[in-house]
Design an enzyme around this catalytic site. Structure first.
Site, PDB file in Angstrom:
ATOM      1  N   TYR A 263      -6.260   4.973  12.328  1.00 53.73           N
ATOM      2  CA  TYR A 263      -7.320   5.690  12.423  1.00 53.73           C
ATOM      3  C   TYR A 263      -8.590   4.930  12.567  1.00 53.73           C
ATOM      4  O   TYR A 263      -9.080   4.163  11.560  1.00 53.73           O
ATOM      5  CB  TYR A 263      -7.500   6.791  11.640  1.00 53.73           C
ATOM      6  CG  TYR A 263      -6.283   7.939  11.514  1.00 53.73           C
ATOM      7  CD1 TYR A 263      -5.925   8.375  12.808  1.00 53.73           C
ATOM      8  CD2 TYR A 263      -5.312   7.991  10.516  1.00 53.73           C
ATOM      9  CE1 TYR A 263      -4.653   9.385  12.862  1.00 53.73           C
ATOM     10  CE2 TYR A 263      -4.241   8.881  10.714  1.00 53.73           C
ATOM     11  CZ  TYR A 263      -3.894   9.487  11.831  1.00 53.73           C
ATOM     12  OH  TYR A 263      -2.869  10.383  11.869  1.00 53.73           O
TER      13      TYR A 263
ATOM     14  N   LYS B 163       3.165  11.510 -21.238  1.00 57.36           N
ATOM     15  CA  LYS B 163       2.656  12.623 -20.297  1.00 57.36           C
ATOM     16  C   LYS B 163       2.510  12.129 -19.134  1.00 57.36           C
ATOM     17  O   LYS B 163       2.561  11.007 -18.691  1.00 57.36           O
ATOM     18  CB  LYS B 163       1.090  12.996 -20.888  1.00 57.36           C
ATOM     19  CG  LYS B 163       0.100  11.472 -20.695  1.00 57.36           C
ATOM     20  CD  LYS B 163      -1.078  11.619 -21.444  1.00 57.36           C
ATOM     21  CE  LYS B 163      -2.061  10.354 -21.130  1.00 57.36           C
ATOM     22  NZ  LYS B 163      -3.410  10.527 -21.582  1.00 57.36           N
TER      23      LYS B 163
END
Length: 376
Positions: free
Chosen positions: A265, A42
């Site tokens: 940042y 999956k």
């Protein structure tokens, strides 16, 4: 060398997948459990490429493949896979339900998908539309996610006599923990199976951690997932997987940051004011590539086999690593996951550094990076 093969020259970052290791991990689990496998492929085989991974697993002769959506199963069918595919999320069969149509049911039939069902309405709808077609009964023994309540399966007796399931299963919620919960859930599963009108031909329960904890399964098959992809159940587990996945990227720029200067940042990391300048490498990999933002200031990469701490916040497309004491050049490779020389960054180690699950880490690698497969 960090890699067994070289990706396209224009590749700035890439994921490497050792398909040989996937197959060896599968064989190790089958030998340990002494039972056939239902490999979980999956989520695009946990981000590694479902079709390529399933092909690598074919020689292991799995009993079936496990998926979580109809498109995942359809992709395998389109690629030519003919063995059973089991859909492990609930299938809603009631076309009269205001939020559903019969399209799911028709798609299950079209692609030859085996559904997992848990209530009388859906079992009856499947049995009426697909008489004789396989399905599995999901039994909830404590996960509280999906399935018929273990204490109430007797209420399904009438519909199960009319439309008996080929298989029945449960799912352990804490197989990694030695807290007695797995044993409690298994006792509930035993009791639930005994309460059915007839014992299904195939019973299965163990996920990767559950398989590893035992030398032999008590059931007819096991459902490995993350172990196949190189993630184990801790350093003390009796069976350890081979590493499978590597995340690599090239250095784009090198610059010197003076004492007191910040990186990335919000300047969450600064060069120590009382120290020497730092050599910072800008690397072509960011959180849009699966290098999670939480790894900033917590994890490190490997440059020529040596640790290079991630400095500052990981940005969308790039990350910065400290190579002050590591000779390197633009174009050199940084390994954020996997082996470089004698050094290894495991998925467990990297995930723990970022406060993540290894599952999250792996599935995030499918965002946009090309994959390089090793077959040996």
């Amino acid at each position: 060398m960090p890699s067994k093969s070289t990706p396209r020259p224009e590749a700035r970052a890439w994921v490497e997948v050792d398909l040989g290791a996937v197959a060896r991990n599968a064989r190790a689990l089958a030998a340990h459990a002494k039972a056939p496998l239902i490999p979980m492929v999956k989520a695009d085989a946990y981000g590694l490429g479902a079709v390529r991974v399933a092909r690598a697993l074919e020689p292991v002769d799995p009993l079936a493949f496990g998926v979580s959506s109809i498109p995942e199963a359809a992709e395998l069918r389109a690629a030519g896979f003919t063995r059973p595919i089991i859909l492990f999320t609930p299938s809603v069969m009631d076309a009269a339900h205001p939020h559903w149509t019969s399209r799911d049911l028709e798609a299950l039939l079209e692609h030859g998908i085996t559904p997992t069902l848990a209530n009388a309405r859906d079992i009856a709808a499947w049995g009426a539309r697909a008489p004789g077609r396989d399905w599995h009964l999901a039994i909830d023994t404590g996960m509280h996610r999906a399935g018929a309540d273990h204490a109430a399966v007797a209420q399904l007796a009438d519909v199960l006599r009319r439309f008996p399931p080929r298989g029945a299963f449960t799912h352990f919620h804490s197989a990694e923990l030695d807290d007695g919960s797995m044993e409690e859930q298994e006792a509930r599963f035993h009791a639930a199976v005994a309460a059915l009108p007839a014992r299904p031909r195939l019973l299965h329960a163990e996920n990767s951690a559950g398989i590893v904890r035992r030398a032999r399964t008590a059931w007819g098959a096991v459902r490995p997932g993350v172990f196949l992809y190189g993630v184990g159940s801790g350093p003390k587990a009796p069976l350890q997987p081979e590493p499978v996945v590597s995340l690599r990227a090239r250095i784009l720029e090198l610059r010197d940051a003076a004492p007191g200067e910040g990186v990335s940042y919000d300047a969450t990391w600064r060069v120590p004011a009382d120290g020497r300048p730092a050599r910072i490498a800008t690397v072509a990999c960011g959180y849009a590539d699966g290098l999670r933002r939480h790894l900033g200031n917590r994890a490190h990469g490997l440059v020529h086999g040596r640790p290079a701490p991630i400095r500052g916040v990981v940005t969308m497309d790039m990350a910065m690593v400290d190579v002050t004491d590591i000779p390197c050049e633009v174009g050199d490779v940084v390994t954020f996951l996997g082996r470089d020389g004698d050094a290894l960054l495991t998925a467990e180690e990297v995930a723990e550094a970022g406060g993540l699950s290894p599952y999250e880490l792996l599935v995030g690698l499918k965002l946009r990076l090309p994959r390089v497969y090793h077959e040996a």
